[in-house]
Design a protein around this motif. Structure first.
Motif, PDB file in Angstrom:
ATOM      1  N   SER A  49      46.531  39.586  38.812  1.00 24.82           N
ATOM      2  CA  SER A  49      45.166  39.732  39.094  1.00 24.82           C
ATOM      3  C   SER A  49      44.227  39.026  39.007  1.00 24.82           C
ATOM      4  O   SER A  49      43.386  38.746  39.773  1.00 24.82           O
ATOM      5  CB  SER A  49      44.589  40.911  39.053  1.00 24.82           C
ATOM      6  OG  SER A  49      44.510  41.378  38.240  1.00 24.82           O
ATOM      7  N   HIS A  89      45.898  36.534  39.397  1.00 21.33           N
ATOM      8  CA  HIS A  89      46.201  35.252  40.789  1.00 21.33           C
ATOM      9  C   HIS A  89      45.480  36.100  41.973  1.00 21.33           C
ATOM     10  O   HIS A  89      45.049  37.291  42.989  1.00 21.33           O
ATOM     11  CB  HIS A  89      47.829  35.477  41.111  1.00 21.33           C
ATOM     12  CG  HIS A  89      48.401  35.075  40.705  1.00 21.33           C
ATOM     13  ND1 HIS A  89      49.605  35.411  39.433  1.00 21.33           N
ATOM     14  CD2 HIS A  89      48.622  33.838  40.049  1.00 21.33           C
ATOM     15  CE1 HIS A  89      50.919  34.226  39.000  1.00 21.33           C
ATOM     16  NE2 HIS A  89      49.523  33.499  39.306  1.00 21.33           N
ATOM     17  N   PRO A  90      44.339  35.597  41.689  1.00 24.58           N
ATOM     18  CA  PRO A  90      43.286  37.038  42.355  1.00 24.58           C
ATOM     19  C   PRO A  90      43.262  36.200  44.140  1.00 24.58           C
ATOM     20  O   PRO A  90      43.714  35.531  44.233  1.00 24.58           O
ATOM     21  CB  PRO A  90      41.324  36.879  41.828  1.00 24.58           C
ATOM     22  CG  PRO A  90      41.801  35.434  41.520  1.00 24.58           C
ATOM     23  CD  PRO A  90      43.490  34.374  41.544  1.00 24.58           C
ATOM     24  N   ARG A  91      42.588  37.111  44.938  1.00 26.55           N
ATOM     25  CA  ARG A  91      42.703  37.057  46.014  1.00 26.55           C
ATOM     26  C   ARG A  91      42.094  36.426  46.534  1.00 26.55           C
ATOM     27  O   ARG A  91      40.744  36.027  46.186  1.00 26.55           O
ATOM     28  CB  ARG A  91      42.223  38.590  46.571  1.00 26.55           C
ATOM     29  CG  ARG A  91      43.375  39.126  47.789  1.00 26.55           C
ATOM     30  CD  ARG A  91      42.208  40.126  49.047  1.00 26.55           C
ATOM     31  NE  ARG A  91      42.373  39.100  50.054  1.00 26.55           N
ATOM     32  CZ  ARG A  91      42.982  39.736  51.028  1.00 26.55           C
ATOM     33  NH1 ARG A  91      43.311  41.139  51.240  1.00 26.55           N
ATOM     34  NH2 ARG A  91      43.322  39.279  52.627  1.00 26.55           N
ATOM     35  N   ASP A  98      41.424  33.585  49.946  1.00 28.82           N
ATOM     36  CA  ASP A  98      42.355  33.242  51.224  1.00 28.82           C
ATOM     37  C   ASP A  98      41.771  31.730  52.177  1.00 28.82           C
ATOM     38  O   ASP A  98      40.294  32.271  51.805  1.00 28.82           O
ATOM     39  CB  ASP A  98      42.298  34.721  52.107  1.00 28.82           C
ATOM     40  CG  ASP A  98      43.291  35.176  51.686  1.00 28.82           C
ATOM     41  OD1 ASP A  98      44.265  35.207  51.370  1.00 28.82           O
ATOM     42  OD2 ASP A  98      43.039  36.848  51.969  1.00 28.82           O
ATOM     43  N   LYS A 150      45.301  28.052  44.257  1.00 26.56           N
ATOM     44  CA  LYS A 150      46.060  29.022  43.720  1.00 26.56           C
ATOM     45  C   LYS A 150      46.401  28.365  41.859  1.00 26.56           C
ATOM     46  O   LYS A 150      45.806  28.867  41.014  1.00 26.56           O
ATOM     47  CB  LYS A 150      47.203  29.906  44.463  1.00 26.56           C
ATOM     48  CG  LYS A 150      46.878  30.932  45.320  1.00 26.56           C
ATOM     49  CD  LYS A 150      48.055  31.301  45.774  1.00 26.56           C
ATOM     50  CE  LYS A 150      47.754  32.426  46.680  1.00 26.56           C
ATOM     51  NZ  LYS A 150      46.627  32.657  47.606  1.00 26.56           N
ATOM     52  N   THR A 163      37.040  33.538  41.053  1.00 24.78           N
ATOM     53  CA  THR A 163      37.291  32.807  42.410  1.00 24.78           C
ATOM     54  C   THR A 163      35.683  32.027  42.705  1.00 24.78           C
ATOM     55  O   THR A 163      35.416  31.064  43.237  1.00 24.78           O
ATOM     56  CB  THR A 163      36.963  33.534  43.235  1.00 24.78           C
ATOM     57  OG1 THR A 163      36.219  35.035  42.949  1.00 24.78           O
ATOM     58  CG2 THR A 163      38.295  34.519  43.670  1.00 24.78           C
TER      59      THR A 163
END
Ligand SMILES: Nc1nc2c(ncn2[C@@H]2O[C@H](COP(=O)(O)OP(=O)(O)OP(=O)(O)O)[C@@H](O)[C@H]2O)c(=O)[nH]1
Ligand SMILES: Nc1nc2c(ncn2[C@@H]2O[C@H](COP(=O)(O)OP(=O)(O)OP(=O)(O)O)[C@@H](O)[C@H]2O)c(=O)[nH]1
Ligand SMILES: [Ca+2]
Ligand SMILES: [Ca+2]
Length: 629
Positions: A287, A290-292, A294, A380, A401
């Motif tokens: 996590s 590779h945090p969320r 979109d 990403k 992010t």
């Protein structure tokens, strides 16, 4: 990390298993006869509980008829508390219990407990440890720790269960190899990376300020000067050759952690590792890497000011010789805390995708352009590398992010005005040999090469371009090579693209027809803004074998006429500004919407017709003359 710890209490009959559990739960020794096997108890986390785990304690019986239950419970546990209380039950630890656990194939830590210490005189304590515990610990690596307890005198009862919790939440095994007396390689790798990230000025030492910052980050509290001096003293004593004048070097830092492990303070190492997002298996948390993030349809990802700042500082820190470029050694040092160059960079033979200096080393401008492109094409990857490279925000709750931002969706490209994008992608479409690669090269300030190398794989070039009014934007030019048809059939790819540059070789009669064919075959291209370009304008212009000559063709479309450019001219840079302008101001690169006056339209058509007639006549004339020759 586990959120629950299940302790299985094992040991010979009468060693005090049930008494220890009862003492913990009731807080007093239960002198009268208690139940042989206590029901399992679950204890919620309290203030002292490591990592706030919920703990379940399971009592067992060593009687042969209870073996099935024992086996089942051992298999379900995260840690085994093995109790002995006299010489016989001690002997059984190595002769029966440890081999038994191994035969079950369980791989959990064991805490060894010498109970009924009240029956042994105190003077013997050290001797007991020396003679009993150290040899079994040496023989069985799975023994995490040993402790002497007395359920009767409430001695070390809380502690023994605490050790069990800690054996699960802060295991020593992944960190330290007792046999070798060394930190394990994966642990050293992680600590090395942490040292490296903490050495902000990259001089190879953690100076006082860097130590303070490291301490604050790892333990959420400042380091007193006294503690700092003590650390330095300890390290200089244990690594005599190292000087701590400039701070703590890597060897000293590793030695310090080794001392923690040796002294049973390995939880300190775990605190550090976890603060730096290491998992129990010493990889970086998924996590964290590779945090969320979109990116909505029709929007794009770009670096935020904090992101640009981070990559800029990184470049400046690693350009040790201050020559404005990162040479191979400097690049290797920069990427040391990562698995290496991003995959896509290696595949596109970085740094050939962007601006380099005469020595071929990437410049700051190129570095920022390269990350702008990476963020646009594969955010990403940027997030992953921000994590590896140690991007931090003042606000600990924010993740990597914060280094990125999402642009406003630009679905309606024909709407007048600028789009909210600082990074734009332009596909260059044109016949083979039209001069697309040469255009990419000159975009990156590379000298013109007369040699022709056909492009097979798609190729990108990214650089910054100054728009009218002084604003900077990053332009990605891409030629598609043999994948041209595949990419043009892919609607998602077209949606992501900001501009089409139709290019042809104005000195080659069969060049323009490629564009005409493409537009016929892929009508969806008309949904994209476009700019027409005539390349190789330094050469003699020739008539195109096409129904309409390029000027007439674009005029018929109500589009601007092709710009004539040559990579051998300095004015070529104006093309890049024009492309960036069109990409950021897309409505200007669509057919002009006002219907031109009727007579003018027919004029264009007529012109087109005459041009065709002229072309036909020209060809006939050529043929007859060549026949005559
Ligand atoms: N002196 C002393 N006696 C203890 C201590 N802990 C337990 N005992 C006594 O040892 C005996 C066995 O204790 P249990 O707690 O029943 O032992 P156990 O390991 O659960 O035994 P089984 O259920 O038979 O397997 C009891 O008489 C306890 O009172 C201790 O710390 N010191
Ligand atoms: N005189 C002149 N020659 C050029 C110019 N641009 C490109 N060329 C030459 O044209 C040939 C083809 O150029 P490339 O840039 O490789 O063409 P391309 O469109 O990338 O070709 P493909 O990869 O096969 O699609 C090369 O020999 C270049 O040197 C120009 O502006 N003037
Ligand atoms: Ca019991
Ligand atoms: Ca430093």
């Amino acid at each position: 990390m586990s959120t629950a710890v299940r302790i299985c209490v094992c040991g010979d009959e009468g060693t005090g298993k049930s008494s220890l559990i009862a003492s913990l739960v009731k807080g007093v020794f239960v002198a009268n006869k208690i139940q042989a096997v206590l029901p399992q108890v679950t204890i919620p986390p309290t203030t002292g509980t490591p990592e706030n785990v919920t703990t379940t304690i399971v009592d067992t019986s060593a009687r042969p008829q209870d073996r099935t239950t024992l086996r089942k419970e051992i298999r379900k546990s995260n840690v085994i508390l093995l109790v002995y209380s006299d010489h016989y039950s001690y002997e059984r630890v190595a002769l029966f219990w440890m081999p038994y656990f191994r035969s079950l194939g369980v791989n959990v830590p064991v805490v060894l407990c010498a109970n009924k210490s009240d029956l042994v005189s105190d003077g013997n304590a050290a001797q007991v440890a020396e003679e009993e515990m150290l040899p079994v610990m040496a023989e069985f690596r799975e023994i995490d720790s040993c402790i002497r307890t007395s359920a009767k005198e409430q001695k070390n009862v809380i502690e023994v269960f605490y050790l069990c919790q800690k054996a699960v939440t802060h295991p020593i095994a992944p960190l330290f190899d007792y046999k070798e007396g060394q930190l394990k390689p994966a642990c050293v790798d992680a600590l090395r990376r942490i040292f490296f990230l903490s050495d902000k000025d990259q001089d190879g030492y953690l100076n006082d300020q860097e130590m303070q910052d490291f301490q604050q980050k790892s333990f959420d509290k400042p380091l007193s000067q006294e503690d700092l001096d003590n650390i330095k003293l300890t390290v200089s004593k244990s690594v005599p050759s190292s000087s701590t004048d400039k701070g703590l070097d890597l060897r000293g830092f590793l030695q310090l952690n080794k001392l923690y492990a040796e002294k049973g303070r390995h939880e300190t190492i775990w605190i550090i590792l976890r603060k730096y997002h290491y998992t129990d298996s010493l990889s970086l948390e998924d996590s964290f890497l590779h945090p969320r993030f979109d990116v909505p349809d029709y929007a794009s990802a770009e670096l935020s000011p904090a992101g640009y700042r981070f990559f800029m500082d990184l470049f400046l820190t690693f350009d040790k010789d201050n020559d404005g470029g990162l040479n191979d050694r400097e690049l290797a040092a920069l990427f040391a805390p990562t698995p290496g160059l991003p995959h896509s960079w290696a595949e596109t033979s970085f740094p050939s995708t962007t601006v380099r200096n005469e020595a071929g080393h990437i410049t700051l401008q190129g570095w920022l352009a390269q990350w702008s492109m990476t963020t646009f094409l594969e955010p990403k990857t940027t997030l992953e590398y921000l994590a590896y490279l140690g991007f931090e925000t003042p606000n600990a709750r924010e993740t990597t992010t914060a280094a990125l931002k999402i642009t406003k969706p630009r679905k309606r490209r024909r709407r007048p005005g600028r789009v909210d994008r600082n990074v734009v992608l332009c596909y260059i479409l044109g016949s083979s040999g039209a001069g697309k690669s040469s255009l990419l090269d000159v975009f990156l300030n590379r000298p013109f090469d007369t040699l022709y190398h056909p492009t097979i794989k798609p190729r990108q070039a990214v650089n910054s371009v100054e728009l009218q009014g002084g604003k900077q934007c990053y332009l990605i030019l891409e030629e598609l090579g043999e994948l041209e048809p595949a990419i043009l059939e892919n609607q998602a790819k077209l949606d992501a693209c900001d501009l089409i540059c139709y290019a042809y070789d104005s000195s080659e009669p069969d060049s323009f027809s490629h564009i005409v064919e493409l537009r016929k075959r892929y009508p969806q291209l008309d949904e994209l803004p476009a700019v027409y370009t005539a390349l190789k304008a330094d050469r003699d212009k020739t008539t195109q074998r096409s129904e309409l000559q390029p000027d007439a063709y674009t005029a018929a479309l109500n589009m601007s006429a092709p710009l004539h450019v040559s990579v051998t001219w300095n004015s070529i840079s104006e093309l890049f500004v024009a492309l960036a302008e069109a990409a950021t101001n897309p409505s200007t690169a669509f057919p002009r919407s006002e219907e031109p006056p009727a007579d003018r339209a027919s004029l264009y058509m007529a012109l087109g017709a005459t041009a065709c007639a002229a072309l036909a006549a020209f060809m006939i004339w050529r043929r007859s003359t060549s026949n005559a020759a």
